[in-house]
Motif scaffolding. Structure first.
Motif, PDB file in Angstrom:
ATOM      1  N   LEU A  56      54.224  42.036 -13.491  1.00  0.00           N
ATOM      2  CA  LEU A  56      53.574  41.990 -12.175  1.00  0.00           C
ATOM      3  C   LEU A  56      52.055  41.926 -12.306  1.00  0.00           C
ATOM      4  O   LEU A  56      51.436  42.715 -13.007  1.00  0.00           O
ATOM      5  CB  LEU A  56      53.979  43.224 -11.368  1.00  0.00           C
ATOM      6  CG  LEU A  56      53.431  43.297  -9.937  1.00  0.00           C
ATOM      7  CD1 LEU A  56      53.966  42.138  -9.099  1.00  0.00           C
ATOM      8  CD2 LEU A  56      53.792  44.635  -9.299  1.00  0.00           C
ATOM      9  N   TRP A 112      60.195  45.186 -14.820  1.00  0.00           N
ATOM     10  CA  TRP A 112      59.676  44.362 -13.711  1.00  0.00           C
ATOM     11  C   TRP A 112      58.163  44.497 -13.595  1.00  0.00           C
ATOM     12  O   TRP A 112      57.450  43.504 -13.427  1.00  0.00           O
ATOM     13  CB  TRP A 112      60.369  44.795 -12.423  1.00  0.00           C
ATOM     14  CG  TRP A 112      59.874  44.127 -11.188  1.00  0.00           C
ATOM     15  CD1 TRP A 112      60.220  42.905 -10.714  1.00  0.00           C
ATOM     16  CD2 TRP A 112      58.925  44.664 -10.242  1.00  0.00           C
ATOM     17  NE1 TRP A 112      59.559  42.627  -9.539  1.00  0.00           N
ATOM     18  CE2 TRP A 112      58.761  43.702  -9.225  1.00  0.00           C
ATOM     19  CE3 TRP A 112      58.228  45.862 -10.153  1.00  0.00           C
ATOM     20  CZ2 TRP A 112      57.913  43.904  -8.145  1.00  0.00           C
ATOM     21  CZ3 TRP A 112      57.375  46.071  -9.081  1.00  0.00           C
ATOM     22  CH2 TRP A 112      57.227  45.089  -8.087  1.00  0.00           C
ATOM     23  N   ARG A 113      57.654  45.720 -13.727  1.00  0.00           N
ATOM     24  CA  ARG A 113      56.217  45.943 -13.573  1.00  0.00           C
ATOM     25  C   ARG A 113      55.423  45.394 -14.756  1.00  0.00           C
ATOM     26  O   ARG A 113      54.208  45.167 -14.645  1.00  0.00           O
ATOM     27  CB  ARG A 113      55.943  47.443 -13.411  1.00  0.00           C
ATOM     28  CG  ARG A 113      54.536  47.772 -12.942  1.00  0.00           C
ATOM     29  CD  ARG A 113      54.357  49.245 -12.689  1.00  0.00           C
ATOM     30  NE  ARG A 113      54.583  50.035 -13.896  1.00  0.00           N
ATOM     31  CZ  ARG A 113      54.428  51.354 -13.944  1.00  0.00           C
ATOM     32  NH1 ARG A 113      54.105  52.021 -12.847  1.00  0.00           N
ATOM     33  NH2 ARG A 113      54.644  52.007 -15.073  1.00  0.00           N
ATOM     34  N   THR A 121      59.703  34.965 -14.941  1.00  0.00           N
ATOM     35  CA  THR A 121      59.184  34.231 -13.802  1.00  0.00           C
ATOM     36  C   THR A 121      58.860  32.814 -14.248  1.00  0.00           C
ATOM     37  O   THR A 121      58.606  32.562 -15.428  1.00  0.00           O
ATOM     38  CB  THR A 121      57.925  34.901 -13.228  1.00  0.00           C
ATOM     39  OG1 THR A 121      57.499  34.204 -12.048  1.00  0.00           O
ATOM     40  CG2 THR A 121      56.794  34.889 -14.225  1.00  0.00           C
ATOM     41  N   GLN A 149      65.019  28.762  -6.814  1.00  0.00           N
ATOM     42  CA  GLN A 149      64.161  29.258  -7.879  1.00  0.00           C
ATOM     43  C   GLN A 149      62.728  29.349  -7.378  1.00  0.00           C
ATOM     44  O   GLN A 149      62.036  28.354  -7.232  1.00  0.00           O
ATOM     45  CB  GLN A 149      64.240  28.331  -9.106  1.00  0.00           C
ATOM     46  CG  GLN A 149      65.585  28.345  -9.800  1.00  0.00           C
ATOM     47  CD  GLN A 149      65.616  27.410 -10.994  1.00  0.00           C
ATOM     48  OE1 GLN A 149      64.716  26.592 -11.179  1.00  0.00           O
ATOM     49  NE2 GLN A 149      66.653  27.525 -11.813  1.00  0.00           N
ATOM     50  N   ARG A 150      62.301  30.566  -7.115  1.00  0.00           N
ATOM     51  CA  ARG A 150      60.916  30.787  -6.714  1.00  0.00           C
ATOM     52  C   ARG A 150      60.050  30.790  -7.971  1.00  0.00           C
ATOM     53  O   ARG A 150      60.378  31.398  -8.971  1.00  0.00           O
ATOM     54  CB  ARG A 150      60.782  32.126  -5.973  1.00  0.00           C
ATOM     55  CG  ARG A 150      61.543  32.183  -4.650  1.00  0.00           C
ATOM     56  CD  ARG A 150      61.236  33.483  -3.926  1.00  0.00           C
ATOM     57  NE  ARG A 150      61.675  34.636  -4.706  1.00  0.00           N
ATOM     58  CZ  ARG A 150      62.884  35.181  -4.624  1.00  0.00           C
ATOM     59  NH1 ARG A 150      63.783  34.648  -3.816  1.00  0.00           N
ATOM     60  NH2 ARG A 150      63.203  36.228  -5.353  1.00  0.00           N
ATOM     61  N   HIS A 151      58.920  30.105  -7.893  1.00  0.00           N
ATOM     62  CA  HIS A 151      58.032  30.054  -9.035  1.00  0.00           C
ATOM     63  C   HIS A 151      56.594  30.186  -8.560  1.00  0.00           C
ATOM     64  O   HIS A 151      56.262  29.870  -7.405  1.00  0.00           O
ATOM     65  CB  HIS A 151      58.210  28.751  -9.822  1.00  0.00           C
ATOM     66  CG  HIS A 151      57.922  27.522  -9.018  1.00  0.00           C
ATOM     67  ND1 HIS A 151      58.823  26.966  -8.151  1.00  0.00           N
ATOM     68  CD2 HIS A 151      56.809  26.745  -8.960  1.00  0.00           C
ATOM     69  CE1 HIS A 151      58.307  25.903  -7.579  1.00  0.00           C
ATOM     70  NE2 HIS A 151      57.084  25.745  -8.044  1.00  0.00           N
ATOM     71  N   TYR A 189      62.189  37.579 -11.524  1.00  0.00           N
ATOM     72  CA  TYR A 189      63.635  37.775 -11.607  1.00  0.00           C
ATOM     73  C   TYR A 189      63.918  38.806 -12.697  1.00  0.00           C
ATOM     74  O   TYR A 189      63.168  38.920 -13.670  1.00  0.00           O
ATOM     75  CB  TYR A 189      64.352  36.464 -11.953  1.00  0.00           C
ATOM     76  CG  TYR A 189      64.127  35.356 -10.964  1.00  0.00           C
ATOM     77  CD1 TYR A 189      65.032  35.121  -9.944  1.00  0.00           C
ATOM     78  CD2 TYR A 189      63.011  34.524 -11.062  1.00  0.00           C
ATOM     79  CE1 TYR A 189      64.838  34.091  -9.036  1.00  0.00           C
ATOM     80  CE2 TYR A 189      62.810  33.493 -10.163  1.00  0.00           C
ATOM     81  CZ  TYR A 189      63.717  33.283  -9.152  1.00  0.00           C
ATOM     82  OH  TYR A 189      63.518  32.258  -8.264  1.00  0.00           O
ATOM     83  N   LYS A 233      53.424  37.204  -8.718  1.00  0.00           N
ATOM     84  CA  LYS A 233      53.605  38.060  -7.550  1.00  0.00           C
ATOM     85  C   LYS A 233      54.988  38.712  -7.569  1.00  0.00           C
ATOM     86  O   LYS A 233      55.883  38.256  -8.288  1.00  0.00           O
ATOM     87  CB  LYS A 233      53.411  37.238  -6.278  1.00  0.00           C
ATOM     88  CG  LYS A 233      52.011  36.633  -6.174  1.00  0.00           C
ATOM     89  CD  LYS A 233      51.840  35.833  -4.896  1.00  0.00           C
ATOM     90  CE  LYS A 233      50.433  35.251  -4.811  1.00  0.00           C
ATOM     91  NZ  LYS A 233      50.234  34.458  -3.572  1.00  0.00           N
ATOM     92  N   PRO A 234      55.185  39.788  -6.775  1.00  0.00           N
ATOM     93  CA  PRO A 234      56.454  40.532  -6.845  1.00  0.00           C
ATOM     94  C   PRO A 234      57.688  39.689  -6.568  1.00  0.00           C
ATOM     95  O   PRO A 234      58.703  39.816  -7.257  1.00  0.00           O
ATOM     96  CB  PRO A 234      56.274  41.633  -5.793  1.00  0.00           C
ATOM     97  CG  PRO A 234      54.799  41.812  -5.673  1.00  0.00           C
ATOM     98  CD  PRO A 234      54.210  40.453  -5.893  1.00  0.00           C
ATOM     99  N   ARG A 235      57.630  38.809  -5.565  1.00  0.00           N
ATOM    100  CA  ARG A 235      58.827  38.071  -5.167  1.00  0.00           C
ATOM    101  C   ARG A 235      59.154  36.904  -6.090  1.00  0.00           C
ATOM    102  O   ARG A 235      60.176  36.243  -5.896  1.00  0.00           O
ATOM    103  CB  ARG A 235      58.665  37.564  -3.728  1.00  0.00           C
ATOM    104  CG  ARG A 235      58.645  38.684  -2.697  1.00  0.00           C
ATOM    105  CD  ARG A 235      58.503  38.108  -1.289  1.00  0.00           C
ATOM    106  NE  ARG A 235      59.594  37.190  -0.960  1.00  0.00           N
ATOM    107  CZ  ARG A 235      60.776  37.568  -0.494  1.00  0.00           C
ATOM    108  NH1 ARG A 235      61.028  38.861  -0.313  1.00  0.00           N
ATOM    109  NH2 ARG A 235      61.710  36.674  -0.211  1.00  0.00           N
ATOM    110  N   SER A 236      58.293  36.634  -7.073  1.00  0.00           N
ATOM    111  CA  SER A 236      58.560  35.536  -8.004  1.00  0.00           C
ATOM    112  C   SER A 236      59.126  36.024  -9.337  1.00  0.00           C
ATOM    113  O   SER A 236      59.284  35.227 -10.256  1.00  0.00           O
ATOM    114  CB  SER A 236      57.279  34.736  -8.260  1.00  0.00           C
ATOM    115  OG  SER A 236      56.293  35.539  -8.868  1.00  0.00           O
TER     116      SER A 236
END
Length: 321
Positions: free
Chosen positions: A84, A80-81, A173, A13-15, A32, A27-30
């Motif tokens: 962001l 998603w955007r 996120t 789980q990226r946070h 889901y 950020k983009p990679r955080s």
């Protein structure tokens, strides 16, 4: 003990983490994203439409199928955007008593010119309001969380989510916000505290809490002695009034840990918390003594806050250091 599913997934789980100012940038990679029930249902309908169009060779069916399929795919990007680049900033949380609801306030900033819609903050089943954030603007989000025990209560990991624009996908996120609520002990029932009192000389008098000279009447407040009630005025069908007495000496009340008959520490803290509130309501000066802490006699909101903070942190400083 067998680890739960959430414990197995925790390393993956990226946070978003807080920066030096305590803010969190999405950020983009955080981020889901997964389809909602409506999104899965539409995907099934599109698949059935595609099978039927191929089976019957319908050009109109193919047109409708690819139109809905394109709409389904494009909504992924927009959902998603929508999260962001947002920035979460800790704002404020007021101290509460154990058992009450703490309202954590988080400021969400939108640095871009594009408005963000249907943004929501949640923690497990507890959800905050759903708000729209205009471009280059910020909005205040409030997340209510129930408290169970006294002491520091840090804001747990929260989830920022959105299903905009069509509700077909849910983007979310995780964020760790450095915001902490101090929870006071739960006040016990009202009662007469086992206190010691002393009269001290005062150039300003005792502000109507003495026992020497009658200075007037005031409305009755819960906790006042029935001996000070003006029964004659009450017999004349007037409101319940309480007599005030004054003088040149100031009554000092001492709230002492050792005077509480209860042996359980949390019960003692609960009783002392109630007595602090009662003395402040009566306007009487009071001091507080608990193991390791002595607060000199005083009155007023700042003095009450000092006493409540000492009760909330008693025995926990070494645990939260």
């Amino acid at each position: 003990m067998t680890p739960s599913l959430s414990q197995w997934l925790r390393p993956f789980q990226r946070h978003a983490r807080a920066d030096a100012q305590g803010g969190v940038v999405i950020k983009p990679r955080s981020i889901y994203i997964l389809p909602t029930r409506q999104g899965l249902l539409l995907a099934l309908v599109i698949l059935l439409m595609l099978v039927g169009s191929i089976n019957y060779g319908s050009n109109l069916g193919h047109l409708a199928t690819f139109f809905l399929g394109g709409l389904w795919l494009i909504s992924i990007l927009h959902t998603w955007r929508n999260l962001l680049g947002l920035r979460l900033q800790p704002y404020r949380v007021a101290s509460v008593f154990a058992g009450d609801t703490a309202e954590f306030q988080v400021m969400v900033e939108n640095p871009s010119q594009i408005p963000r819609y249907a943004i929501q903050i949640r923690h497990r089943k507890e959800q905050g309001e759903r708000l729209d954030i205009p471009g280059s603007d910020q909005m205040m989000f409030t997340l209510p969380l129930a408290t169970r025990r006294r002491g520091p209560f840090p804001l747990p990991r929260i989830t920022l989510q959105s299903t905009y624009p069509l509700g077909l996908f849910r983007a979310w996120t995780y964020a760790d916000i450095p915001l902490e609520c101090l929870v006071y002990p739960k006040p016990a029932e009202r009662g007469q505290p086992p206190i010691t009192t002393a009269y001290q000389p005062s150039g300003q008098g005792d502000r109507g809490v003495g026992t020497e000279d009658f200075i007037g009447l005031r409305p009755f407040r819960s906790g006042d002695s029935i001996r000070h009630i003006d029964w004659k005025a009450y017999a004349r069908q007037q409101s319940l009034m309480c007599k005030q007495f004054g003088g040149d000496r100031h009554l000092e009340v001492r709230l002492d840990w050792d005077l509480i008959a209860e042996q359980e520490p949390e019960r003692r803290l609960s009783l002392l918390c109630r007595y602090v509130l009662q003395q402040e309501e009566l306007g009487q000066a009071y001091s507080l003594t608990i193991p390791g802490v002595h607060i000199a006699s005083g009155t007023g909101q700042s003095h009450m806050q000092r006493c409540l903070i000492a009760l909330a942190r008693h025995g926990l400083d070494h645990e939260t250091a």
